[in-house]
Write a protein that holds these residues in place. Structure first.
Motif, PDB file in Angstrom:
ATOM      1  N   TYR A  38      74.085 -49.952  21.116  1.00 47.44           N
ATOM      2  CA  TYR A  38      72.960 -49.612  21.988  1.00 47.44           C
ATOM      3  C   TYR A  38      73.276 -49.838  23.465  1.00 47.44           C
ATOM      4  O   TYR A  38      73.033 -48.971  24.299  1.00 47.44           O
ATOM      5  CB  TYR A  38      71.713 -50.402  21.579  1.00 47.44           C
ATOM      6  CG  TYR A  38      70.461 -49.909  22.271  1.00 47.44           C
ATOM      7  CD1 TYR A  38      69.700 -48.901  21.699  1.00 47.44           C
ATOM      8  CD2 TYR A  38      70.053 -50.431  23.490  1.00 47.44           C
ATOM      9  CE1 TYR A  38      68.554 -48.421  22.319  1.00 47.44           C
ATOM     10  CE2 TYR A  38      68.912 -49.964  24.125  1.00 47.44           C
ATOM     11  CZ  TYR A  38      68.170 -48.962  23.533  1.00 47.44           C
ATOM     12  OH  TYR A  38      67.050 -48.492  24.154  1.00 47.44           O
ATOM     13  N   THR A  39      73.810 -50.986  23.806  1.00 49.02           N
ATOM     14  CA  THR A  39      74.054 -51.317  25.215  1.00 49.02           C
ATOM     15  C   THR A  39      75.028 -50.335  25.851  1.00 49.02           C
ATOM     16  O   THR A  39      74.793 -49.853  26.963  1.00 49.02           O
ATOM     17  CB  THR A  39      74.588 -52.756  25.345  1.00 49.02           C
ATOM     18  OG1 THR A  39      73.631 -53.646  24.763  1.00 49.02           O
ATOM     19  CG2 THR A  39      74.814 -53.127  26.798  1.00 49.02           C
ATOM     20  N   TYR A  60      73.330 -46.960  26.205  1.00 51.68           N
ATOM     21  CA  TYR A  60      72.343 -47.014  27.286  1.00 51.68           C
ATOM     22  C   TYR A  60      73.041 -46.944  28.648  1.00 51.68           C
ATOM     23  O   TYR A  60      72.595 -46.223  29.543  1.00 51.68           O
ATOM     24  CB  TYR A  60      71.502 -48.290  27.190  1.00 51.68           C
ATOM     25  CG  TYR A  60      70.627 -48.474  28.412  1.00 51.68           C
ATOM     26  CD1 TYR A  60      69.457 -47.731  28.559  1.00 51.68           C
ATOM     27  CD2 TYR A  60      71.000 -49.335  29.434  1.00 51.68           C
ATOM     28  CE1 TYR A  60      68.669 -47.863  29.687  1.00 51.68           C
ATOM     29  CE2 TYR A  60      70.215 -49.468  30.568  1.00 51.68           C
ATOM     30  CZ  TYR A  60      69.053 -48.735  30.691  1.00 51.68           C
ATOM     31  OH  TYR A  60      68.290 -48.861  31.809  1.00 51.68           O
ATOM     32  N   HIS A  77      72.224 -44.108  31.266  1.00 50.92           N
ATOM     33  CA  HIS A  77      71.635 -44.520  32.537  1.00 50.92           C
ATOM     34  C   HIS A  77      72.470 -43.998  33.706  1.00 50.92           C
ATOM     35  O   HIS A  77      71.930 -43.549  34.715  1.00 50.92           O
ATOM     36  CB  HIS A  77      71.512 -46.039  32.593  1.00 50.92           C
ATOM     37  CG  HIS A  77      70.769 -46.515  33.793  1.00 50.92           C
ATOM     38  ND1 HIS A  77      71.381 -47.228  34.783  1.00 50.92           N
ATOM     39  CD2 HIS A  77      69.476 -46.365  34.175  1.00 50.92           C
ATOM     40  CE1 HIS A  77      70.492 -47.504  35.725  1.00 50.92           C
ATOM     41  NE2 HIS A  77      69.330 -46.994  35.383  1.00 50.92           N
ATOM     42  N   GLY A 134      66.384 -45.725  34.481  1.00 44.90           N
ATOM     43  CA  GLY A 134      66.491 -46.605  33.320  1.00 44.90           C
ATOM     44  C   GLY A 134      65.421 -46.383  32.277  1.00 44.90           C
ATOM     45  O   GLY A 134      65.691 -46.433  31.076  1.00 44.90           O
ATOM     46  N   ASN A 135      64.184 -46.132  32.716  1.00 46.37           N
ATOM     47  CA  ASN A 135      63.089 -45.937  31.756  1.00 46.37           C
ATOM     48  C   ASN A 135      63.278 -44.661  30.944  1.00 46.37           C
ATOM     49  O   ASN A 135      63.086 -44.652  29.726  1.00 46.37           O
ATOM     50  CB  ASN A 135      61.748 -45.907  32.489  1.00 46.37           C
ATOM     51  CG  ASN A 135      61.401 -47.247  33.086  1.00 46.37           C
ATOM     52  OD1 ASN A 135      61.768 -48.292  32.562  1.00 46.37           O
ATOM     53  ND2 ASN A 135      60.708 -47.227  34.212  1.00 46.37           N
ATOM     54  N   GLN A 195      66.228 -45.114  28.543  1.00 45.54           N
ATOM     55  CA  GLN A 195      65.863 -45.928  27.384  1.00 45.54           C
ATOM     56  C   GLN A 195      64.983 -45.151  26.409  1.00 45.54           C
ATOM     57  O   GLN A 195      65.190 -45.197  25.191  1.00 45.54           O
ATOM     58  CB  GLN A 195      65.147 -47.190  27.848  1.00 45.54           C
ATOM     59  CG  GLN A 195      64.891 -48.171  26.731  1.00 45.54           C
ATOM     60  CD  GLN A 195      64.321 -49.470  27.251  1.00 45.54           C
ATOM     61  OE1 GLN A 195      63.700 -49.512  28.316  1.00 45.54           O
ATOM     62  NE2 GLN A 195      64.526 -50.539  26.515  1.00 45.54           N
ATOM     63  N   GLU A 196      64.019 -44.417  26.926  1.00 43.65           N
ATOM     64  CA  GLU A 196      63.134 -43.625  26.075  1.00 43.65           C
ATOM     65  C   GLU A 196      63.919 -42.565  25.296  1.00 43.65           C
ATOM     66  O   GLU A 196      63.741 -42.399  24.088  1.00 43.65           O
ATOM     67  CB  GLU A 196      62.062 -42.959  26.940  1.00 43.65           C
ATOM     68  CG  GLU A 196      61.024 -42.184  26.175  1.00 43.65           C
ATOM     69  CD  GLU A 196      59.983 -41.585  27.113  1.00 43.65           C
ATOM     70  OE1 GLU A 196      59.596 -40.435  26.860  1.00 43.65           O
ATOM     71  OE2 GLU A 196      59.572 -42.260  28.071  1.00 43.65           O
ATOM     72  N   ASN A 211      66.190 -44.256  22.651  1.00 42.18           N
ATOM     73  CA  ASN A 211      65.427 -44.702  21.478  1.00 42.18           C
ATOM     74  C   ASN A 211      65.115 -43.529  20.548  1.00 42.18           C
ATOM     75  O   ASN A 211      65.257 -43.632  19.328  1.00 42.18           O
ATOM     76  CB  ASN A 211      64.131 -45.393  21.914  1.00 42.18           C
ATOM     77  CG  ASN A 211      64.390 -46.720  22.582  1.00 42.18           C
ATOM     78  OD1 ASN A 211      65.456 -47.298  22.447  1.00 42.18           O
ATOM     79  ND2 ASN A 211      63.409 -47.208  23.326  1.00 42.18           N
TER      80      ASN A 211
END
Length: 187
Positions: free
Chosen positions: A15-16, A19, A23, A29-30, A33-34, A37
């Protein structure tokens, strides 16, 4: 229950890094992340339905699903006139990363640079550095080194194989190699 353990393990391991890559690409970032997910949920559902042929490449599958979701997001956003700036303006904005993300990027790049430096032949080191790190045009490299495009492709393919072996010898696994390649534009 076993599938949930697989999902949790996948998220812990990948995940990291995913992301961070998203990013960097999306610069928000939001939204990153959305989208990530949603991409993870979609990929896990596809995996459970048997639509992913190689489970070892699930991280790459998630990344591609996320890129497709982001393209769709931008298309929907582009259809709302007067609400946003143009792509050329967005691309000029500096990316804002958290300190830990910058540190992770630096760590990955140090691994990539040291691995390139440890490639056994000078030609491999030069081609990989010029093509991936310096983002020099393939045709320019071929012209200056006297290589045909087909020969260039063979050299790059073999150099990537050697790099993967070197990274694995350092204790990094295939997913780390994938993230390293993406971080410097190799995929």
């Amino acid at each position: 229950m076993v599938e949930d353990a697989i999902s949790n393990e996948f998220i812990k391991r990948h995940y990291t890094g995913l992301y961070t890559l998203l990013h960097r690409r999306i610069r928000d970032g939001n939204i990153a992340q959305e989208i990530l997910n949603e991409a993870v949920a979609t990929a896990i559902a596809h995996s459970r339905a048997g639509r992913v042929s190689d489970q070892n490449r699930l991280a790459g599958y998630v990344y591609r699903v996320a890129l497709n979701l982001y393209r769709n997001y931008r298309r929907e956003y582009a259809n709302r006139p007067g609400v946003h700036a143009g792509d050329e303006n967005i691309d000029q904005l500096p990316a804002q990363r958290a300190t830990e993300e910058s540190a992770m990027d630096s760590s990955i790049m140090r691994h990539v640079v040291s691995t390139i430096a440890s490639l056994p032949t000078a030609r491999d080191r030069e081609i990989v550095k010029r093509f991936y790190l310096d983002e020099e045009d393939k045709s320019e490299i071929c012209r200056s080194m006297g290589l045909s495009p087909l020969h260039f492709d063979r050299v790059v393919f073999r150099a990537r194989q050697r790099m993967r072996s070197l990274l694995e010898a350092k204790g990094l696994d295939k997913s780390d190699f994938f993230i390293a390649l993406l971080s410097c534009g190799m995929c």
